[in-house]
Motif scaffolding. Structure first.
Motif, PDB file in Angstrom:
ATOM      1  N   LEU A 150     -13.486   7.930  10.657  1.00 54.56           N
ATOM      2  CA  LEU A 150     -13.191   8.770   9.502  1.00 54.56           C
ATOM      3  C   LEU A 150     -12.761   7.887   8.346  1.00 54.56           C
ATOM      4  O   LEU A 150     -11.826   7.092   8.460  1.00 54.56           O
ATOM      5  N   LEU A 151     -13.438   8.017   7.224  1.00 50.53           N
ATOM      6  CA  LEU A 151     -13.125   7.236   6.039  1.00 50.53           C
ATOM      7  C   LEU A 151     -11.867   7.798   5.386  1.00 50.53           C
ATOM      8  O   LEU A 151     -11.770   9.002   5.121  1.00 50.53           O
ATOM      9  N   LEU A 152     -10.887   6.931   5.135  1.00 47.03           N
ATOM     10  CA  LEU A 152      -9.631   7.341   4.514  1.00 47.03           C
ATOM     11  C   LEU A 152      -9.335   6.450   3.318  1.00 47.03           C
ATOM     12  O   LEU A 152      -9.055   5.260   3.481  1.00 47.03           O
ATOM     13  N   LEU A 153      -9.429   7.011   2.121  1.00 46.98           N
ATOM     14  CA  LEU A 153      -8.993   6.329   0.912  1.00 46.98           C
ATOM     15  C   LEU A 153      -7.571   6.788   0.630  1.00 46.98           C
ATOM     16  O   LEU A 153      -7.301   8.000   0.580  1.00 46.98           O
ATOM     17  N   ILE A 166     -16.485  12.846   0.442  1.00 45.68           N
ATOM     18  CA  ILE A 166     -15.048  12.696   0.655  1.00 45.68           C
ATOM     19  C   ILE A 166     -14.314  13.858  -0.004  1.00 45.68           C
ATOM     20  O   ILE A 166     -14.704  14.332  -1.078  1.00 45.68           O
ATOM     21  N   PHE A 167     -13.244  14.301   0.628  1.00 47.60           N
ATOM     22  CA  PHE A 167     -12.417  15.347   0.027  1.00 47.60           C
ATOM     23  C   PHE A 167     -11.154  14.741  -0.554  1.00 47.60           C
ATOM     24  O   PHE A 167     -10.395  14.067   0.142  1.00 47.60           O
ATOM     25  N   ASP A 168     -10.920  14.974  -1.833  1.00 50.34           N
ATOM     26  CA  ASP A 168      -9.716  14.516  -2.517  1.00 50.34           C
ATOM     27  C   ASP A 168      -8.635  15.572  -2.324  1.00 50.34           C
ATOM     28  O   ASP A 168      -8.521  16.530  -3.085  1.00 50.34           O
ATOM     29  N   ALA A 169      -7.830  15.367  -1.290  1.00 49.02           N
ATOM     30  CA  ALA A 169      -6.841  16.374  -0.919  1.00 49.02           C
ATOM     31  C   ALA A 169      -5.688  16.463  -1.908  1.00 49.02           C
ATOM     32  O   ALA A 169      -5.064  17.514  -2.052  1.00 49.02           O
ATOM     33  N   THR A 170      -5.401  15.373  -2.595  1.00 55.31           N
ATOM     34  CA  THR A 170      -4.264  15.342  -3.509  1.00 55.31           C
ATOM     35  C   THR A 170      -4.564  16.062  -4.819  1.00 55.31           C
ATOM     36  O   THR A 170      -3.812  16.940  -5.252  1.00 55.31           O
ATOM     37  N   ALA A 189     -16.842  17.383   5.592  1.00 59.51           N
ATOM     38  CA  ALA A 189     -16.451  16.158   4.903  1.00 59.51           C
ATOM     39  C   ALA A 189     -16.314  15.026   5.923  1.00 59.51           C
ATOM     40  O   ALA A 189     -15.823  15.235   7.027  1.00 59.51           O
ATOM     41  N   ASN A 190     -16.751  13.825   5.554  1.00 54.32           N
ATOM     42  CA  ASN A 190     -16.595  12.682   6.465  1.00 54.32           C
ATOM     43  C   ASN A 190     -15.675  11.619   5.885  1.00 54.32           C
ATOM     44  O   ASN A 190     -15.678  10.471   6.319  1.00 54.32           O
ATOM     45  N   GLY A 191     -14.874  12.029   4.916  1.00 52.96           N
ATOM     46  CA  GLY A 191     -13.860  11.151   4.360  1.00 52.96           C
ATOM     47  C   GLY A 191     -12.780  11.964   3.685  1.00 52.96           C
ATOM     48  O   GLY A 191     -12.985  13.132   3.319  1.00 52.96           O
ATOM     49  N   LEU A 192     -11.593  11.370   3.545  1.00 54.37           N
ATOM     50  CA  LEU A 192     -10.466  12.014   2.883  1.00 54.37           C
ATOM     51  C   LEU A 192      -9.846  11.043   1.894  1.00 54.37           C
ATOM     52  O   LEU A 192      -9.847   9.825   2.110  1.00 54.37           O
ATOM     53  N   PHE A 193      -9.304  11.586   0.817  1.00 54.63           N
ATOM     54  CA  PHE A 193      -8.544  10.784  -0.135  1.00 54.63           C
ATOM     55  C   PHE A 193      -7.178  11.422  -0.329  1.00 54.63           C
ATOM     56  O   PHE A 193      -7.067  12.624  -0.578  1.00 54.63           O
ATOM     57  N   PHE A 194      -6.136  10.602  -0.179  1.00 53.88           N
ATOM     58  CA  PHE A 194      -4.771  11.048  -0.404  1.00 53.88           C
ATOM     59  C   PHE A 194      -4.051  10.045  -1.297  1.00 53.88           C
ATOM     60  O   PHE A 194      -4.192   8.829  -1.103  1.00 53.88           O
TER      61      PHE A 194
END
Length: 277
Positions: free
Chosen positions: A13-16, A190-194, A226-231
């Protein structure tokens, strides 16, 4: 120009993640140390450190802008060499792209600039992975034309990022159909959760937010494909220089990521082609 993909293994899982602004070397390295330890604990993650050297789109002219390009690149280089993490930052002028590409593994275009052709061409010409945020003013389907511009400029790898769409004034919503739609244009979404929980300009020119919904939306996005998340993550959110109402407190972040990984592992075999018709 040669290019080495960061997206080597679809089983990760891609995590930015990182502080909204590169406030100082101390804050940045503290968050980087935490993220590095998180990746070691959860090998299913591919962590990329993110921090901004300039917050050029602040609501008020009196809001802090950041440390600037040169100082920001020095901080990102320190993160990269100290913790062996890939790094990324956003840029705001086409002429900045090559400078950030000397340090960054991924170059990011902010949502408000996602249709600016000169920005897209400059990002593509770096030869680096390009992360492009979908503007709050665009539908998921319109990202097709953004991706086409990047491909025409020979972008080697394109990451699209969903950060919500304007729904009336000072409100954002996330259309969960968008992840499947955008994957048809480029496979990494990617989902920008913030930023998706922002209330833009909701407090006399200062962006407010409802961080309580961040983990809920992040898990929903993973279930939707989504295959990535951004927090944005900060050790002291109350004193963060930007997005204080939206950034995720570092002391609870591992719990959020653990729950997100559980959903991702359960749902990752699902495909966008599934149909109930």
């Amino acid at each position: 120009m040669s290019h080495v993909s960061l997206w080597r293994d679809p089983q990760r899982l891609l995590l930015l993640a990182g502080p909204c602004s590169l406030e100082s070397p101390e804050i940045s390295l503290e968050v980087a140390a935490f993220l590095s330890s998180l990746q070691k604990k959860y090998p299913e993650l591919q962590v990329v450190f993110k921090g901004s050297f300039d917050k050029a789109n602040r609501s008020s002219i009196h809001s802090p802008r950041g440390v600037g390009l040169q100082r920001g690149l020095e901080i990102l280089k320190a993160v990269k060499t100290t913790y062996s993490l890939p790094v990324t930052t956003d840029f705001h002028l086409p002429e900045q792209a090559q400078s950030i590409a000397t340090i960054c593994d991924v170059v990011q275009i902010p949502a408000f600039l996602c249709r600016q052709t000169d920005m897209l061409i400059a990002a593509a010409r770096t030869g680096k992975t390009v992360s492009i945020k979908k503007g709050q003013f665009l539908s998921p389907k319109e990202m097709r034309y953004v991706v086409e511009k990047l491909r025409e400029a020979d972008a080697q790898e394109i990451w699209q990022m969903e950060r919500g769409a304007s729904f009336g004034y000072q409100n954002l919503v996330v259309d969960m159909r968008g992840f499947a739609i955008m994957k048809a244009f480029s496979p990494t979404v990617i989902f920008d959760a913030t930023h998706s929980v922002q209330i833009p300009g909701g407090n006399a020119g200062i962006t407010q937010g409802e961080r309580v919904f961040t983990p809920i939306l992040a898990r929903a996005a993973l279930a939707a494909g989504a295959n990535g998340l951004f927090f944005e993550v900060h050790p002291d959110v109350a004193h963060a220089t930007c997005d204080a109402a939206n950034q995720c407190p570092m002391d609870i972040f591992e719990g959020i990521i653990s729950s997100c990984l559980a959903v991702w592992k359960l749902c990752r075999s699902w495909t966008a082609q599934e149909s109930i018709e």
